[in-house]
Design an enzyme around this catalytic site. Sequence first.
Site, PDB file in Angstrom:
ATOM      1  N   MET A 111       0.836  -1.214  -0.179  1.00 54.24           N
ATOM      2  CA  MET A 111      -0.071   0.073  -0.008  1.00 54.24           C
ATOM      3  C   MET A 111       0.921   1.200   0.206  1.00 54.24           C
ATOM      4  O   MET A 111       1.814   1.237  -0.685  1.00 54.24           O
ATOM      5  CB  MET A 111      -1.011   0.046   1.246  1.00 54.24           C
ATOM      6  CG  MET A 111      -2.282  -0.910   0.841  1.00 54.24           C
ATOM      7  SD  MET A 111      -3.239  -0.224  -0.169  1.00 54.24           S
ATOM      8  CE  MET A 111      -4.589  -1.381   0.006  1.00 54.24           C
ATOM      9  N   SER A 112       0.725   2.093   0.812  1.00 52.79           N
ATOM     10  CA  SER A 112       1.241   3.409   0.732  1.00 52.79           C
ATOM     11  C   SER A 112       2.547   3.579   1.341  1.00 52.79           C
ATOM     12  O   SER A 112       3.461   4.426   0.978  1.00 52.79           O
ATOM     13  CB  SER A 112       0.539   4.603   1.657  1.00 52.79           C
ATOM     14  OG  SER A 112      -0.498   4.833   1.135  1.00 52.79           O
ATOM     15  N   VAL A 113       3.450   2.468   1.705  1.00 52.99           N
ATOM     16  CA  VAL A 113       4.807   2.505   2.034  1.00 52.99           C
ATOM     17  C   VAL A 113       5.470   2.681   0.751  1.00 52.99           C
ATOM     18  O   VAL A 113       6.467   3.072   0.512  1.00 52.99           O
ATOM     19  CB  VAL A 113       5.173   1.136   2.492  1.00 52.99           C
ATOM     20  CG1 VAL A 113       6.759   0.789   2.480  1.00 52.99           C
ATOM     21  CG2 VAL A 113       4.651   0.810   3.948  1.00 52.99           C
ATOM     22  N   LYS A 115       4.953   4.834  -1.522  1.00 51.54           N
ATOM     23  CA  LYS A 115       5.444   6.171  -1.579  1.00 51.54           C
ATOM     24  C   LYS A 115       6.597   6.621  -0.971  1.00 51.54           C
ATOM     25  O   LYS A 115       7.459   7.331  -1.429  1.00 51.54           O
ATOM     26  CB  LYS A 115       4.375   6.961  -0.780  1.00 51.54           C
ATOM     27  CG  LYS A 115       3.022   7.215  -1.227  1.00 51.54           C
ATOM     28  CD  LYS A 115       2.004   7.971  -0.418  1.00 51.54           C
ATOM     29  CE  LYS A 115       0.657   8.252  -1.017  1.00 51.54           C
ATOM     30  NZ  LYS A 115      -0.162   6.877  -0.882  1.00 51.54           N
TER      31      LYS A 115
END
Length: 310
Positions: A111-113, A115
């Site tokens: 998921m947003s890791v 980023k």
Amino acid sequence: MLMSGFPPPPEDRVTLHNWQDPPFNRWSFSHLRELVPAQPITNRGPIRFPVDDPAVDLDSQPVALADGSETSFANLLDRTYTDALVVISDGVIRYERYFGESRFDRTHLLMSVTKSLVGCVAGILADRGLLTPNSPLTTYIPELADSGYAGATVRDVLDMRSGIKFSEEYTDLDAEVRVMEEAFGWRPASHSEVPRSIYEYLPTLTNERDHGGIFDYRSAETLVLGWVCERAAGARMADLIGDLLWTPMGAQFPAEITCDSLGTAIHDGGMCATARDLARFGELLLHHGQLDGLEIVPTEWLKSSWRVDP
């Protein structure tokens, strides 16, 4: 069991309609490339700190909960639906557990890791003179000249301080973040006017305030940043992560990053990696971008990222 049978019964099927919801996500997060297309992220170099010395037994350790009760660490992992946990100390794996569909050699959605990895790629490109953070976005992406991003700089999206109108409210199915998921294929399109790719969707965003203002967490910012990185380097994100991070940091296993119908990587949350290699990435950041005397991510880039801007 989910997705068991030939074919699985309807109630056990994981689809684009339900894969992000429990209990289906416990299967999908470890099998995402079976639901959406993905590009490989290669690991071509030697593996770093492959030492496995499980000297710590955390299972029976007591854990105090917020309500004043106490439970064991093992029970905490079970009641929080943990899929995988790796503890590293001084470059050595001290504790490792897998549950459900997870395995030591199976990738799991970050998921947003994702980023954070894209941010490191941007820092490496900036250090090599291929990307200038203070340049206008349109230097790299002229397609945004008539969008809400007009006038914004690369730094604005790095800091999530552009002025675009974008809601990250996941419970609102009409929020921009949900429509964006439809555009890149993580959810079925709700109507025929939804763009069919990330880079078709981003130019449709509008502006609601000046760029460079308050920090506001919005996943579209990292999608724009990933586009900037690809244009600056002339390479797709899967190859940039593989060449600039995964190989030099000594990843044990290949990773992958999901992509849309045109092969554009989901820069804001689509990467999948093993828990061991995610721990390696954490170790890299813990040592300010350096491993074994080699600077992989510029130390000054990380330090400037961690400094609080008043």
